[in-house]
Design an enzyme around this catalytic site. Structure first.
Site, PDB file in Angstrom:
ATOM      1  N   SER A 111      36.705  44.624  35.876  1.00  0.00           N
ATOM      2  CA  SER A 111      37.455  45.379  36.886  1.00  0.00           C
ATOM      3  C   SER A 111      36.842  46.755  37.119  1.00  0.00           C
ATOM      4  CB  SER A 111      38.900  45.550  36.404  1.00  0.00           C
ATOM      5  OG  SER A 111      39.570  46.492  37.207  1.00  0.00           O
ATOM      6  N   GLN A 132      33.810  43.444  39.606  1.00  0.00           N
ATOM      7  CA  GLN A 132      34.856  43.454  40.645  1.00  0.00           C
ATOM      8  C   GLN A 132      34.941  44.844  41.254  1.00  0.00           C
ATOM      9  OE1 GLN A 132      38.390  44.914  39.847  1.00  0.00           O
ATOM     10  NE2 GLN A 132      38.594  44.924  42.077  1.00  0.00           N
ATOM     11  N   TYR A 134      36.784  47.461  43.738  1.00  0.00           N
ATOM     12  CA  TYR A 134      37.820  47.945  44.646  1.00  0.00           C
ATOM     13  C   TYR A 134      37.112  48.887  45.603  1.00  0.00           C
ATOM     14  CZ  TYR A 134      42.051  46.254  42.278  1.00  0.00           C
ATOM     15  OH  TYR A 134      43.052  45.469  41.784  1.00  0.00           O
ATOM     16  N   THR A 160      37.717  42.740  45.749  1.00  0.00           N
ATOM     17  CA  THR A 160      39.149  42.413  45.799  1.00  0.00           C
ATOM     18  C   THR A 160      39.738  42.963  47.090  1.00  0.00           C
ATOM     19  OG1 THR A 160      39.350  42.344  43.417  1.00  0.00           O
ATOM     20  CG2 THR A 160      41.377  42.738  44.647  1.00  0.00           C
ATOM     21  N   LYS A 249      37.807  38.184  46.664  1.00  0.00           N
ATOM     22  CA  LYS A 249      38.962  37.786  45.836  1.00  0.00           C
ATOM     23  C   LYS A 249      40.267  38.163  46.539  1.00  0.00           C
ATOM     24  CE  LYS A 249      41.004  38.524  41.246  1.00  0.00           C
ATOM     25  NZ  LYS A 249      42.079  39.514  41.338  1.00  0.00           N
ATOM     26  N   HIS A 273      46.632  37.799  43.306  1.00  0.00           N
ATOM     27  CA  HIS A 273      46.637  38.892  42.336  1.00  0.00           C
ATOM     28  C   HIS A 273      47.683  38.621  41.234  1.00  0.00           C
ATOM     29  CE1 HIS A 273      44.500  42.869  42.428  1.00  0.00           C
ATOM     30  NE2 HIS A 273      45.276  43.089  41.392  1.00  0.00           N
ATOM     31  N   VAL A 307      47.183  29.714  35.765  1.00  0.00           N
ATOM     32  CA  VAL A 307      46.441  28.690  34.996  1.00  0.00           C
ATOM     33  C   VAL A 307      46.725  28.890  33.504  1.00  0.00           C
ATOM     34  CG1 VAL A 307      44.147  27.822  34.382  1.00  0.00           C
ATOM     35  CG2 VAL A 307      44.609  28.585  36.737  1.00  0.00           C
TER      36      VAL A 307
END
Ligand code: FMN
Length: 385
Positions: A111, A132, A134, A160, A249, A273, A307
């Site tokens: 992240s 990832q 932002y 994302t 994402k 999310h 999951v």
């Protein structure tokens, strides 16, 4: 707590609910049925409504669980989703989770809001990592982050696209708890009365510690400095900034999946999310078929949201996902056992997947097709879509 007494991923969650501060658990993870986490509940329920159709006499003694994602081999089709500040649940946070992913032979997506820097995590890694992103208003900052991820050897940029506009803080108010100090303006209520926690404020979002830019993201202003006007042209901009594969994402419709194809991205994650965005969304496993149809095999599809079982992984693969991600379970594994805890979570999923694949007559996960699943009460999937 002995990890050996926990047999399923859900048991990790239940145990964490018993030992973590209640407000922290309710805000970060929530529980099935929480009114402010309907989308999370729908993610979990979606898997329950979908049933497997096992084939027999298929000669499955030899089975392989490995696959490739964007050309990288992974030993199981389960990856670790980006999640902010894993240090909230263990001092070694992302470092421990990365080591566990490497031991299992799978990928962790780091992240932007990581407790450790992109370089520190890369150093701890023994396998491939994704970064990832932002997207911030400050484009120069986005460029710096991309350059650093490239230099540290990350294999993909995962952008994302949900959770970037204003958010409600209903969850925090209901739980009487906040991690970062919710802005009073949104609900017109003071936030100072809410209980707050921070495991180690100094090390939160460490990637930014060495960057010299005005108004850098912090746990206090994170949502304010995000680009709220994010558009497809920004995806094109990102494409021009890097030669790394790009994964979007937060896709939840066939329309946006088709736009992913049009804009030349390499992969997408069907994700809401973990139910942290809009309340009352469809479960991601229920969204997957329309996305698979829209994409028509032109890019790789992944799924996350709820999951928890090897059978969930099989169901996602049957409906067109190449692999899945887990979010909350990483925090739970860290809380209960650091690196070992995360590794155990991955191992539980691997063992379940191996056993259930065999019992469904699946030798090769790549060969799993829609015929492996059927919706509750319906004769075929075609009747539903
Ligand atoms: C506490 C928490 C923090 C998260 N932080 C991020 C993040 O920093 N970036 C991101 O793209 N997704 C983030 N997510 C979403 C996850 O990547 C993932 O989409 C979701 O957790 C999957 O659902 P699951 O938790 O049911 O497995 C976060 C999720 C949780 C629960």
């Amino acid at each position: 707590m002995a990890l050996s007494s926990l047999f399923t991923v859900d048991e990790y969650g239940h145990r964490c609910r018993e030992i973590l501060p209640r407000g922290l658990f309710d805000v970060l993870f929530g529980t099935h049925g929480d009114p402010w986490f309907q989308s999370h509940t729908n993610n979990l329920d979606g898997f329950t409504r979908l049933h497997l159709r096992p084939r027999v006499l298929a000669g499955v003694e030899e089975r392989s669980l490995s696959t490739t994602v964007l050309g990288q081999k992974i030993e199981i089709p389960v990856m670790i989703a980006p999640a902010g500040s894993l240090q909230r649940c263990h001092p070694e946070g992302e470092l421990a989770a990365t080591r566990a992913a490497g031991r299992m032979g799978t990928i962790l997506a780091l992240s932007t809001a990581s407790s450790f820097s992109v370089e520190e995590v890369a150093e701890a890694a023994t396998g491939p990592l994704w970064f990832q992103l932002y997207f911030f208003k400050d484009r120069e900052l986005n460029k710096i982050l991309i350059r650093r991820a490239e230099a540290a050897g990350y294999k993909a940029i995962m952008l994302t696209v949900d959770n970037v506009t204003e958010r409600t803080w209903e969850r925090e108010y209901r739980a009487d708890f906040t991690l970062t100090g919710a802005p009073a303006s949104i609900l017109q209520r003071p936030t100072t009365g809410l209980k707050q926690t921070r495991s180690d404020p100094g090390s939160m979002y460490k990637t930014f510690a060495t960057i010299d830019r005005p108004n850098l993201p912090s746990s206090e202003n994170f949502h304010d400095v995000l680009e709220k006007n994010l558009q497809w042209s920004d995806v094109d901009w990102l494409r021009d900034q890097t030669s790394l594969p790009i994964v979007i994402k937060g896709i939840q419709t066939a329309e946006d999946a088709a736009l992913c194809v049009e804009h030349g991205v390499d992969g997408l994650v069907v994700s809401n999310h973990g139910g942290h965005t809009v309340n009352g969304l469809k479960g991601t496993i229920d969204t997957l078929p329309e996305v698979t149809e829209a994409v028509g095999g032109q890019l790789e599809i992944y799924l996350d949201g709820g999951v928890r079982r090897g059978t969930d992984v099989l169901k996602a693969l049957a409906l067109g996902a190449r692999a899945v991600f887990i979010g909350r379970p990483t925090f739970w594994g860290l809380t209960l056992g650091g690196e070992e805890g995360v590794f155990s979570i991955l191992e539980i999923l691997k063992n379940e997947l191996f056993i259930e694949a065999g019992r469904c007559g699946v030798k090769d996960l790549a060969a799993v097709s829609r015929s492996l699943v059927v919706y509750e009460g319906l004769e075929s999937l075609a009747a539903r879509y």
